[in-house]
Design a protein around this motif. Structure first.
Motif, short mmCIF file in Angstrom:
data_model
loop_
_atom_site.label_atom_id
_atom_site.label_comp_id
_atom_site.label_asym_id
_atom_site.label_seq_id
_atom_site.Cartn_x
_atom_site.Cartn_y
_atom_site.Cartn_z
N ARG A 186 0.71 -1.10 0.12
CA ARG A 186 0.19 -0.12 -0.21
C ARG A 186 0.53 1.42 -0.07
NH1 ARG A 186 -3.19 -0.98 4.12
NH2 ARG A 186 -2.12 -0.14 5.10
N ALA A 187 2.31 1.73 0.50
CA ALA A 187 2.58 2.25 0.98
C ALA A 187 3.57 2.68 0.05
CB ALA A 187 4.08 2.09 2.11
N ARG A 188 4.37 1.27 -0.89
CA ARG A 188 4.23 1.58 -2.45
C ARG A 188 3.56 2.33 -3.50
NH1 ARG A 188 8.88 -1.31 -3.87
NH2 ARG A 188 10.08 -2.41 -2.28
N GLU A 189 2.19 1.72 -3.10
CA GLU A 189 1.43 2.11 -4.63
C GLU A 189 1.37 4.07 -3.94
OE1 GLU A 189 -2.17 0.15 -3.31
OE2 GLU A 189 -0.93 -1.41 -4.26
N TYR A 226 1.84 9.68 -6.30
CA TYR A 226 2.61 10.89 -5.89
C TYR A 226 3.10 11.38 -6.46
CZ TYR A 226 -1.96 10.17 -3.05
OH TYR A 226 -4.06 10.06 -3.02
N GLY A 227 3.12 10.03 -6.80
CA GLY A 227 4.73 11.31 -7.98
C GLY A 227 6.45 10.35 -7.24
N LEU A 228 6.25 9.43 -6.87
CA LEU A 228 7.63 9.44 -5.94
C LEU A 228 8.05 8.18 -6.83
CD1 LEU A 228 7.29 10.98 -2.33
CD2 LEU A 228 9.00 11.10 -3.49
N GLY A 229 7.28 7.69 -7.38
CA GLY A 229 7.43 5.93 -8.21
C GLY A 229 8.76 6.05 -8.69
N GLY A 230 9.82 4.84 -8.47
CA GLY A 230 10.84 4.66 -8.94
C GLY A 230 12.05 5.22 -7.92
N PHE A 231 12.18 6.22 -6.68
CA PHE A 231 12.50 6.52 -5.77
C PHE A 231 12.65 6.20 -4.42
CE2 PHE A 231 11.42 10.20 -8.41
CZ PHE A 231 13.07 10.79 -8.10
N GLY A 282 10.17 19.63 -1.89
CA GLY A 282 8.66 19.54 -1.51
C GLY A 282 8.00 17.46 -1.96
N MET A 283 9.42 17.21 -2.64
CA MET A 283 9.34 15.52 -2.35
C MET A 283 9.17 14.63 -1.59
SD MET A 283 11.76 14.78 -5.94
CE MET A 283 11.76 13.03 -5.92
N ARG A 284 10.22 15.78 -0.24
CA ARG A 284 10.89 15.10 0.83
C ARG A 284 9.19 15.26 1.62
NH1 ARG A 284 15.84 15.17 3.90
NH2 ARG A 284 14.57 15.44 5.61
N GLN A 285 7.59 16.17 2.04
CA GLN A 285 7.26 16.68 2.46
C GLN A 285 5.96 15.37 1.32
OE1 GLN A 285 6.61 17.95 4.87
NE2 GLN A 285 5.14 19.51 4.85
N ARG A 286 6.21 15.23 0.65
CA ARG A 286 4.97 13.88 0.24
C ARG A 286 5.20 12.60 0.69
NH1 ARG A 286 3.02 15.24 -5.37
NH2 ARG A 286 3.33 17.74 -6.29
#
Length: 261
Positions: free
Chosen positions: A117-120, A125-130, A141-145
């Motif tokens: 669920r966390a991976r999904e 929300y734009g963090l796939g691959g990270f 901004g990514m950290r806050q996501r």
């Protein structure tokens, strides 16, 4: 859009001790937030806005009065309430995915299903691959996501947001306001935002509550109705003809509070 009361503060008072004695932060405060409502709280600096969120989260207890969730008195913390803070509080030695599942680990739910669920959510929300990146490799901004995903992964009913956008640059702030509002609406959450930014409050909220100076009470409340064609977003809200009138009225409330202190 909204229904029965989800949060109620019933005659809330809260005092804390300092070297100079007892300080009353909140006094006989009455507050309601309805189911699926996005509500913002603004007020003079130091009036007790963050203290109120701590009370609703169950981290501290009122000196007098009580907090009710769906009519049931709140006793201690509950997984039904998630908190998003100004700082992301990511652990630098943990990867993005490991940070995202931290809340699940604390609740003893970091099984395979929880991690998926966390991976999904990260991908959504734009963090796939990270997932295997570390916080130092991410923008603010990514950290806050990641912090948002960490909160959402536990699937709370209520989100408490304590100035989560204030440390970001203006462009990133607008993008995250848009994304967080969309997430909250899509996932049918009730949200309570504390902010110093009047425009942010008006652009995101169904209702804005204005607190008085310390000891805080509710000074005023505004149902935010904006003429927005199509989907309402924080950006389109700022273009609505009523937007400036709401901002001015709230600013005048706060100005009166400052002059009366």
């Amino acid at each position: 859009m909204t229904g029965a009361e989800r949060i109620r503060g019933d005659n809330i008072s809260f005092a804390y001790l300092t070297r100079s004695g007892e300080t009353l932060a909140l006094k006989n405060l009455e507050l309601t937030v309805r189911h699926l409502e996005f509500c913002s709280i603004v007020g003079p600096s130091g009036c007790g806005k963050s203290t109120l969120l701590a009370l609703i989260s169950g981290l501290i207890k009122p000196t007098e009065g009580q907090i009710l969730l769906d009519g049931v008195p709140l006793v201690g913390t509950t997984p039904r309430v998630g908190i998003l803070l100004q700082k992301d509080h990511l652990f630098e030695w943990r990867t993005v995915l490991q940070n995202a599942v931290l809340g699940l680990e604390i609740q003893g739910k970091s099984d395979r299903e929880g991690r998926e669920r966390a991976r999904e959510l990260l991908a959504l929300y734009g963090l796939g691959g990270f997932e295997d990146a570390y916080p130092y490799q991410l923008s603010g901004g990514m950290r806050q996501r990641v912090a948002i995903v960490r909160t959402l992964a536990t699937d709370p009913d209520i989100l408490l947001l304590d100035e989560p956008f204030s440390a970001l640059d203006y462009q990133t702030k607008l993008l995250l306001e848009r994304d967080v509002l969309r997430i909250i609406k899509e996932r049918r959450k009730t949200a309570l935002l504390v902010t110093h930014d009047i425009e942010e409050a008006v652009s995101m909220s169904d209702r804005v509550i204005v607190l008085s100076g310390r000891p805080a009470q509710v000074r005023n409340a505004y149902d935010i109705e904006l003429s927005v064609p199509g989907e309402r977003t924080p950006m389109t809200s700022r273009d609505a003809p009523e937007f400036r009138s709401f901002c001015k009225a709230i600013w005048e409330d706060l100005d009166v509070e400052q002059r009366d202190r």
